[in-house]
Scaffold this motif. Structure first.
Motif, PDB file in Angstrom:
ATOM      1  N   SER A 255     -10.349   0.273   5.382  1.00  0.00           N
ATOM      2  CA  SER A 255     -10.029  -0.612   6.509  1.00  0.00           C
ATOM      3  C   SER A 255      -8.911  -1.570   6.123  1.00  0.00           C
ATOM      4  CB  SER A 255     -11.274  -1.377   6.946  1.00  0.00           C
ATOM      5  OG  SER A 255     -11.869  -2.020   5.835  1.00  0.00           O
ATOM      6  N   ALA A 257      -5.787  -1.644   6.851  1.00  0.00           N
ATOM      7  CA  ALA A 257      -4.891  -2.045   7.945  1.00  0.00           C
ATOM      8  C   ALA A 257      -5.469  -3.216   8.718  1.00  0.00           C
ATOM      9  CB  ALA A 257      -4.645  -0.861   8.876  1.00  0.00           C
ATOM     10  N   ILE A 258      -6.776  -3.183   8.927  1.00  0.00           N
ATOM     11  CA  ILE A 258      -7.431  -4.282   9.648  1.00  0.00           C
ATOM     12  C   ILE A 258      -7.375  -5.559   8.822  1.00  0.00           C
ATOM     13  CG2 ILE A 258      -9.612  -5.083  10.640  1.00  0.00           C
ATOM     14  CD1 ILE A 258     -10.347  -2.172  11.120  1.00  0.00           C
ATOM     15  N   THR A 260      -5.268  -6.354   6.455  1.00  0.00           N
ATOM     16  CA  THR A 260      -3.888  -6.842   6.391  1.00  0.00           C
ATOM     17  C   THR A 260      -3.507  -7.561   7.672  1.00  0.00           C
ATOM     18  OG1 THR A 260      -3.276  -5.018   4.918  1.00  0.00           O
ATOM     19  CG2 THR A 260      -1.488  -6.172   6.038  1.00  0.00           C
ATOM     20  N   SER A 261      -3.916  -7.009   8.804  1.00  0.00           N
ATOM     21  CA  SER A 261      -3.606  -7.631  10.094  1.00  0.00           C
ATOM     22  C   SER A 261      -4.247  -9.007  10.216  1.00  0.00           C
ATOM     23  CB  SER A 261      -4.088  -6.731  11.240  1.00  0.00           C
ATOM     24  OG  SER A 261      -3.459  -5.475  11.206  1.00  0.00           O
ATOM     25  N   ILE A 262      -5.500  -9.111   9.809  1.00  0.00           N
ATOM     26  CA  ILE A 262      -6.195 -10.406   9.876  1.00  0.00           C
ATOM     27  C   ILE A 262      -5.515 -11.407   8.954  1.00  0.00           C
ATOM     28  CG2 ILE A 262      -8.368 -11.589   9.387  1.00  0.00           C
ATOM     29  CD1 ILE A 262      -9.838  -9.058  10.197  1.00  0.00           C
ATOM     30  N   THR A 263      -5.125 -10.951   7.771  1.00  0.00           N
ATOM     31  CA  THR A 263      -4.456 -11.838   6.817  1.00  0.00           C
ATOM     32  C   THR A 263      -3.135 -12.352   7.381  1.00  0.00           C
ATOM     33  OG1 THR A 263      -5.447 -10.625   4.967  1.00  0.00           O
ATOM     34  CG2 THR A 263      -3.551 -12.025   4.478  1.00  0.00           C
ATOM     35  N   VAL A 264      -2.350 -11.451   7.978  1.00  0.00           N
ATOM     36  CA  VAL A 264      -1.063 -11.850   8.552  1.00  0.00           C
ATOM     37  C   VAL A 264      -1.261 -12.850   9.684  1.00  0.00           C
ATOM     38  CG1 VAL A 264       0.928 -11.035   9.870  1.00  0.00           C
ATOM     39  CG2 VAL A 264       0.131  -9.734   7.892  1.00  0.00           C
ATOM     40  N   VAL A 265      -2.221 -12.567  10.559  1.00  0.00           N
ATOM     41  CA  VAL A 265      -2.486 -13.475  11.684  1.00  0.00           C
ATOM     42  C   VAL A 265      -2.928 -14.844  11.183  1.00  0.00           C
ATOM     43  CG1 VAL A 265      -3.983 -13.893  13.673  1.00  0.00           C
ATOM     44  CG2 VAL A 265      -3.012 -11.632  13.314  1.00  0.00           C
TER      45      VAL A 265
END
Length: 388
Positions: A255, A257-258, A260-265
């Protein structure tokens, strides 16, 4: 002291605008802290991995099993001090569509499992009964509280990977040595599973999902891994032996990608905090240009002007940051209660608290930087001409 009073009065001039700014920062800081906590909860298993434990599983996939005969062979590998094994069971407890009814159900060797996992604390009496009774099970304290399990209760599970109706008697409730230990698992005897498979599906008996190895010296991890895998490189069930940390990381990476997305946000939220606060400070400074020009005329230094503008910015950011952190804990608590088994270890770490509060402070400093430079550099005459 007088400067601090002026800062407070400046902030209260447009109290609604100040309140909305504080609220915006509060929500942003809470969101940042919450998202960072979700990321750390997702990686909790990796962080809690023991340095001297290794996992040996099928080289193709975890869904394939290994013969129980490997146990004695692996135990003879130099550097291996102890070995145990486990097998994912699956199954459905009550309503399978209810997330609350999902918790890991694993078949283990009762005689060796708790030796390799000393962080799972169990009384000697509970462990002795678990070893003696074939259909007994041990449940974690967290799911025991969640479902009201008590010693002596019967847990009925409908099998999927292993078909049939399975009844397990609760004979112990384990507790974690600290907050990083997963207390959401149900452990039962592998021999109970194996005996049933011998009766109903003879071709599936004598198989385990993975082996847990304890290594004397962490320096020997690489050599042990090679030695174990080399033994079965040409067999029908070849192995992949890796550290427990790598084993846990492989599940997390599914997971990635998920995550990484949460970290970026979460980092984008820092920018949102800055924009919210900058807008307020710029508006407030523009309205008071003539006042600052008068203060400079009266002999107030640039330091005083900087103190007034930066002080107001920091006051708002600190209040928003503190309120946001205070709100983070109940929000994380609700999240943990909603997904007790999906995220068994949910803790707001000190690093997350520090990062959230620091982001608010940095936003306060940066938001005041450009308005301050403009006022300090502006000639007094130009300031007096300005209509805010």
């Amino acid at each position: 002291m007088h400067v601090f009073r002026i800062i407070i009065k400046n902030g209260l001039r447009h109290w609604l605008r100040t309140l909305l700014t504080i609220t915006g920062i509060m929500i942003a800081v809470m969101a940042f802290g919450f998202m960072r906590t979700v990321v750390t909860a997702w990686n909790a298993g990796v962080s809690a991995s023991a340095a001297n434990r290794m996992i040996s599983h099928h080289s193709v996939s975890i869904i394939f099993t290994l013969p129980i005969s490997y146990r004695e062979q692996i135990l003879r590998v130099p550097g291996v001090s102890a070995i145990s094994y486990g097998n994912w069971f699956g199954g459905a407890y009550k309503d399978p569509n209810d997330f609350a009814n999902f918790f890991p159900r694993i078949a283990v060797d009762p005689e060796t499992f708790f030796d390799l996992y000393p962080e799972f604390e169990l009384t000697k009496e509970e462990r002795d009964v678990f070893i003696k009774e074939r259909n007994s099970c041990i449940v974690g304290a967290k799911i025991a509280r969640e479902h009201g399990f008590k010693v002596g209760d019967i847990i009925t599970v409908e099998g999927d990977i292993y078909p049939g109706t399975w009844d397990f008697v609760v004979r112990g409730i384990y507790k974690g040595r600290d907050k990083t230990v997963d207390e959401t698992q149900m452990l039962f005897q592998w021999k109970y599973l194996n005996e049933r498979m011998t009766q109903v599906q003879p071709g599936r008996q004598g198989q385990v999902g993975w082996y847990v190895l304890s290594v004397n010296d962490p320096k020997d991890l690489a050599s042990v891994s090679r030695a174990v895998d080399d033994m079965y490189v040409n067999s029908r069930a070849s192995t992949k032996t890796e550290t427990e940390r790598e084993w846990q990381q492989s599940f997390v990476s599914m997971s990635s990608a998920i995550i990484t997305s949460i970290t970026v946000v979460s980092y984008v939220i820092i920018g949102i905090i800055l924009l919210i606060l900058s807008n307020t400070i710029i508006m407030a400074t523009r309205e008071r240009i003539r006042e600052y020009a008068v203060l400079k005329t009266l002999g107030f230094s640039a330091g005083h002007i900087i103190g007034l503008i930066a002080g107001e910015s920091l006051l708002i950011s600190i209040l928003g940051g503190v309120c946001g952190l205070a709100l983070t804990f109940p929000v994380v608590g609700l999240f943990a209660a909603a997904f007790p088994t999906w995220f068994p270890i949910v803790v707001v770490e000190p690093l997350t608290i520090g990062m959230a509060f620091a982001s608010a402070i940095v936003a306060g400093v940066v938001a005041a930087l450009f308005p301050t430079l403009k006022i300090v550099r502006m000639p007094i005459v130009e300031g007096l001409r300005t209509i805010g």
